[in-house]
Design an enzyme around this catalytic site. Structure first.
Site, PDB file in Angstrom:
ATOM      1  N   HIS A 130       0.803  -1.126   0.095  1.00 57.89           N
ATOM      2  CA  HIS A 130      -0.035  -0.006   0.112  1.00 57.89           C
ATOM      3  C   HIS A 130       0.986   1.259   0.055  1.00 57.89           C
ATOM      4  O   HIS A 130       0.309   2.314  -0.272  1.00 57.89           O
ATOM      5  CB  HIS A 130      -1.122  -0.085   1.205  1.00 57.89           C
ATOM      6  CG  HIS A 130      -0.606   0.336   2.455  1.00 57.89           C
ATOM      7  ND1 HIS A 130       0.048  -0.674   3.380  1.00 57.89           N
ATOM      8  CD2 HIS A 130      -0.057   1.520   3.186  1.00 57.89           C
ATOM      9  CE1 HIS A 130       0.262  -0.192   4.386  1.00 57.89           C
ATOM     10  NE2 HIS A 130       0.431   1.168   4.377  1.00 57.89           N
ATOM     11  N   ASP A 162       0.096  -7.758   1.613  1.00 53.21           N
ATOM     12  CA  ASP A 162       0.794  -6.450   1.645  1.00 53.21           C
ATOM     13  C   ASP A 162       2.303  -6.167   1.905  1.00 53.21           C
ATOM     14  O   ASP A 162       2.772  -5.431   2.456  1.00 53.21           O
ATOM     15  CB  ASP A 162       0.035  -5.488   2.939  1.00 53.21           C
ATOM     16  CG  ASP A 162       0.149  -4.119   2.564  1.00 53.21           C
ATOM     17  OD1 ASP A 162       0.353  -3.522   1.900  1.00 53.21           O
ATOM     18  OD2 ASP A 162      -0.044  -3.393   3.912  1.00 53.21           O
ATOM     19  N   SER A 238       4.846   2.685   7.864  1.00 54.53           N
ATOM     20  CA  SER A 238       4.341   1.662   7.288  1.00 54.53           C
ATOM     21  C   SER A 238       5.517   1.065   6.251  1.00 54.53           C
ATOM     22  O   SER A 238       6.049   1.944   5.569  1.00 54.53           O
ATOM     23  CB  SER A 238       3.250   1.754   6.063  1.00 54.53           C
ATOM     24  OG  SER A 238       1.959   2.166   6.777  1.00 54.53           O
TER      25      SER A 238
END
Length: 490
Positions: A130, A162, A238
């Site tokens: 992402h 992911d 992230s």
């Protein structure tokens, strides 16, 4: 009674003093020795020394950070996107009648940022899908902690887990790396550090503990299992590193649970054992294959547990077994409850798929099951799902509701992967972003049962039914246990 005890104690003390006196010890000396034995003096306090090092004095994480931080990078992503001056300008209906009256599209630069971890000296970087995902071709820039910057390209990315793998483009330079740790060695309560670039402020280190393991209720994929930590994780973290006290990588930070958008002490990381599979696959130039079970699993619920004779609400019940496949060959039966995989407890269906995936295709796994209330153990061969032929899969395009959808005949491996029942029909495997099918809300796993009132048995049937344009498209879609009837103007 207390007076008698005191009297006896006094007599005993006098007798002991008399014995000591007879043995040649004076009365006063004997009395002092007796009192010392009865009430021993405390040892002198230990001499306090200056701590031999700064780390010991401050219980500092600095040595761990010095080891791990150089391998954690910032990931900057830029892509060119088209923007319209009017909200109606990109609508095909308005453009058909009004042409360019609403203005020409203009290009603008869309930027995003995240973190990544270098895991090999030649510049292989792990981050989240992402972080780099979006429309249009992206320019990816990697910034190291020593302020050097490099371009990078995408090697592979996987939406389900992911996980994305990047490669730094450089002239044979060597980069600092983080070594993988076995994430199965983690225990709740272990200290961990989260390193990343929150809010774009620069590399930041936060500390915490492992709050929980094998969290599977929050992911979108049946292979996602997470490490939960209270180390502060914020937007921009992230793709960053979760490291243990030996400075090794135990997870890739991926998401937070928050009502405000900031850290509230509930962060999640992808376990290093799953990440390592994708790194190895990228290094060997192959796609990571998930083992094909040949059975449909459902998480044990409280209502199920009583009927299955379980003493705990945990495990994965086998709802269906294909006639052919590894599960049938191993002797797995409908109604069996899987409670362990290779000795690891599994609390739900996702945990089973995670354990089989990290075990790897080509190996075997030992399943601990409960069958009719009795424990059993079976050995399962981990095989890749049979690949569909060219005639089994189609990318649909045209003036119809399924434009942009990739569909397939319902094969055992496809059914297993998407968690649907085998049978007639055509299943949506993926949907292209921005397509007609995406705008109408089609999702992977949707089964196209009918078009215009005619049953769909194969992709060949579906293509034939979509050939003739209709004034009104009528499509019956099965999603889970429900059937939706979609009406779309032609």
């Amino acid at each position: 009674m207390s007076r008698q005890i005191k009297k006896l104690s006094a007599l005993a003390a006098a007798g002991l003093l008399a014995v000591l006196a007879v043995s040649g010890i004076g009365r006063h000396e004997a009395s002092a020795q007796f009192l010392d034995n009865l009430f021993p003096k405390e040892a002198p306090p230990a001499r306090r020394e200056v701590p031999p090092s700064r780390e010991i004095a401050q219980y500092s994480y600095a040595p761990i950070v010095r080891k791990a931080a150089p391998a954690v990078v910032n990931v900057y992503v830029q892509r060119r996107v088209q923007a319209f001056s009017s909200p109606f300008a990109n609508d095909p209906f308005f453009r058909q009648f009004f042409g360019d009256a609403f203005g020409q599209p203009s290009e603008r630069i869309q930027s995003s940022l995240g973190s990544g971890v270098i895991v090999s000296p030649d510049g292989i970087v792990v981050t989240n899908t992402h972080v780099i995902r979006g429309r249009g071709e992206a320019e990816i820039r990697i910034a190291l902690s020593d302020k050097r910057e490099f371009d990078a390209k995408v090697v592979t990315q996987d939406d389900k887990t992911d996980i994305a793998i990047l490669k730094i483009e450089s002239d044979n330079q060597r980069f600092p790396t983080l070594e993988f740790e076995d994430s199965d060695t983690l225990e709740v309560g272990d200290m961990v550090l989260a390193i990343g670039n929150p809010f774009g402020v620069g590399q930041t280190v936060t500390s915490g503990i492992v709050s929980a393991l094998a969290r599977s209720e929050i992911g979108n994929s049946d292979t996602q299992v997470f490490i939960q930590t209270d180390a502060a994780i914020n937007p921009g973290n992230s793709g960053g590193a979760l490291v243990d006290m030996s400075g090794k990588l135990v997870g890739i930070n991926t998401m937070i649970f928050s009502q405000s958008g900031g850290s509230q002490g509930i962060g999640f990381a992808i376990p290093s054992n799953l990440v390592r599979l994708y790194v190895q696959g990228a290094a060997e130039g192959r796609k990571v294959e998930r083992p094909w079970l040949g059975a449909r699993l459902e998480t044990v619920t409280r209502d199920m547990a009583g009927g299955l004779g379980l003493d705990r609400v945990a495990g994965a019940v086998v709802a269906r077994v294909s006639d052919t496949g590894p599960a049938a060959s191993a002797g797995l039966r409908a109604g069996d409850v899987i409670v362990h995989v290779d000795g690891f407890e599994v609390t739900d269906a996702r945990a089973v798929h995670y354990r089989l995936t990290t075990r790897g295709v080509g190996r075997t796994a030992k399943l601990g099951i409960i069958r009719k209330g009795a424990p059993h153990e079976i050995e399962l061969s981990l095989e890749a799902a049979p690949q569909p032929s060219r005639d089994d899969v189609r990318n649909l395009a045209g003036q119809h509701p399924l434009d942009g959808a990739r569909v397939s005949n319902i094969l055992p491996g496809i059914a297993d992967e998407l968690g649907i029942d085998e049978g007639e029909g055509v299943v949506v495997v993926s949907v292209r972003r921005g397509s007609t099918a995406a705008r109408l809300g089609f999702l992977p796993g949707d089964v196209i049962a009918e078009v215009g009132g005619t049953s769909v048995a194969s992709v060949t049937d579906l293509e034939g039914l979509l050939t003739n344009r209709q004034r009104m498209w009528l499509v019956a879609v099965r999603r889970g246990d429900k059937v939706f009837n979609l009406q779309v103007p032609g």
